[in-house]
Design an enzyme around this catalytic site. Sequence first.
Site, PDB file in Angstrom:
ATOM      1  N   HIS A 124      13.154 -19.593  14.752  1.00 59.66           N
ATOM      2  CA  HIS A 124      14.294 -19.361  15.638  1.00 59.66           C
ATOM      3  C   HIS A 124      15.495 -20.049  14.986  1.00 59.66           C
ATOM      4  CE1 HIS A 124      16.819 -19.945  19.234  1.00 59.66           C
ATOM      5  NE2 HIS A 124      16.071 -19.052  19.850  1.00 59.66           N
ATOM      6  N   ASP A 201       8.926 -27.169  16.391  1.00 54.31           N
ATOM      7  CA  ASP A 201       9.713 -26.518  17.444  1.00 54.31           C
ATOM      8  C   ASP A 201       8.705 -25.921  18.426  1.00 54.31           C
ATOM      9  OD1 ASP A 201      10.902 -24.611  19.035  1.00 54.31           O
ATOM     10  OD2 ASP A 201      11.945 -23.578  17.414  1.00 54.31           O
ATOM     11  N   GLN A 204       8.138 -22.430  22.450  1.00 55.22           N
ATOM     12  CA  GLN A 204       7.208 -21.433  22.976  1.00 55.22           C
ATOM     13  C   GLN A 204       5.776 -21.970  22.993  1.00 55.22           C
ATOM     14  OE1 GLN A 204       8.370 -18.525  24.044  1.00 55.22           O
ATOM     15  NE2 GLN A 204      10.430 -18.628  23.183  1.00 55.22           N
ATOM     16  N   LYS A 227      11.551 -22.926  29.856  1.00 59.76           N
ATOM     17  CA  LYS A 227      10.590 -21.883  29.495  1.00 59.76           C
ATOM     18  C   LYS A 227       9.237 -22.114  30.155  1.00 59.76           C
ATOM     19  CE  LYS A 227      12.695 -20.993  25.005  1.00 59.76           C
ATOM     20  NZ  LYS A 227      13.483 -19.776  25.186  1.00 59.76           N
ATOM     21  N   CYS A 367      17.400 -14.254  18.254  1.00 61.72           N
ATOM     22  CA  CYS A 367      17.796 -15.463  17.521  1.00 61.72           C
ATOM     23  C   CYS A 367      16.864 -15.715  16.343  1.00 61.72           C
ATOM     24  CB  CYS A 367      17.840 -16.701  18.419  1.00 61.72           C
ATOM     25  SG  CYS A 367      19.101 -16.574  19.678  1.00 61.72           S
TER      26      CYS A 367
END
Lengths: 409, 150
Positions: A124, A201, A204, A227, A367
Amino acid sequence: MTAFDPIKIRSEFPALDQTVNDKPLVYLDNAATSQKPKAVLDALERYYTRDNANVHRGIHELSRRATVAYEDARIKVAQWINAPDSDELVWTRGTTEAINLITIAWGLDNVGEGDEILISTMEHHSNIIPWQLLARRKGASLRYIEMDSQGRLILDDLPSLLSERTKVVALGHVSNALGTVNPIKDIAAAAHEVGALVVVDGAQGAVHTKVDVQDLGVDCYAFSGHKMCGPTGIGALWARKDLLESMSPYQGGGEMIHFVGREESTWAKVPHKFEAGTPNIAGAIGMGAAVDFLAGVGMDAIAAHEDELLAYAIEQVGSIEGVHIYGPESLEERSAVVSFTLGDAHPHDISTILDAEGIAVRAGHHCAQLVMKHFGIAATARASFYLYNTKDDVDRLVEGLGIVRGIFG
Amino acid sequence: METPRLSSLYQQLILEHYRNPRNKAEMDEKTVEIHMANPVCGDEIRLQLRIEGDQIAEAKFVGQGCSISQAAISMMTAKIQGASLSDAEGLAERFTALMHGDTEVAKDRSLGDLRALQGVSKFPVRIKCALIGFDALQEALKKHAAEGPH
């Protein structure tokens, strides 16, 4: 734990109970942000209507309550990812700020000219741009792990990409654009052999499955509240305590200091050293409530439900003529994301037509322009699922795609 | 709010221009070129004009995007071939007004095929798609005026 019932879970989310364009809403844009359960909304309301005060400052009752709720949330969220110590959890605005924090508070002091930063083309933009900025400032260079035709990292290249020049390896846990789940544990072990810092990261990642930062063996894990059923504007950086203690402050201001002098000051202990200014108190409390909610449902049950939905969606959507689904073929390597194109219908047109049917999907580059470039496309349509989605939602999506074919067929 | 109908958006004429765009090719003899992109959705076009005196002698474009953006720019280039600069400017202004829901402009037959895009005004998030070509045209006319004739 009671049996998993998505219909009952659905009723906990007020925003799902509405019509859009005269059709019952089907919300399949969860990789962008999830809807919020009543428990989270109630926690926010309780804080603002009863406990609202600044934290770590007042002696009065409201400040005490706010501080307790805020720090309790830190403990809950730290335990959520199995952090060994809740002091290792720094509140941020979200994943993006958490990654930026690392590139500044750690990167500026530890990355220099000729050093290398290893990321991947799957990332991302929030895990590309902060590293590009750091590399440019310090004269370091960026290297990339490439993807194969199924959108998986080509790990055979890893030995040739890692060297003593590699100062940091920063990778997404789960791809937002493709759903690919990366074997972080193996990559972290390889990165540590050359002494590189491992930053994940997890925007998700912490959403769909139980994350255990100790088992993953990483140094930093960044994730967002919104999220995973929490509010927007709150997230966290988890990092090893010795690392946090060795790092420079990120922003200066109140809360992050110990003693302030005219020329020199000393810093508060971690994590407060990284939390200048009045924090997002309500957000933190809301994220704590989100973690409680998800734990109540059970992450194993959520993961099993999502696996079933994903298999059904891939089968149903994939059998529509003209549909091309991107990402790993093996469901084992994939999270609940279906990124696809349909004939010559542009993803934006797909999204507009689905929206007219009350179905929310994302269309665009997500993104992740390097991912689109890899597949030689400008955009995909993306349906992403969460605990409250059902097979009926998939059926509605398939019906909607039938309308797309009717118009563009 | 009344639900806008998809059929008002995806008219056959639009889909036809999307599939068979007019004037989609590189032009060697261009006198002005504008690159325009919408980073939100990835639509990206380059509008190329050959301006001779007070006239657009030739208009071409290259790029990619959704059916609305590609049909609108295809229709636009067909419309401005041979047009005077002031007519092209006027067309851009009227089409922009049409997209923002001006019902008077909707009656303007001189817009030709572009009137098929009228339905876009009912889909606010798609208006910028329809306008990317005309935004480029207005930029191109400005650039031409600033740089003077070649």
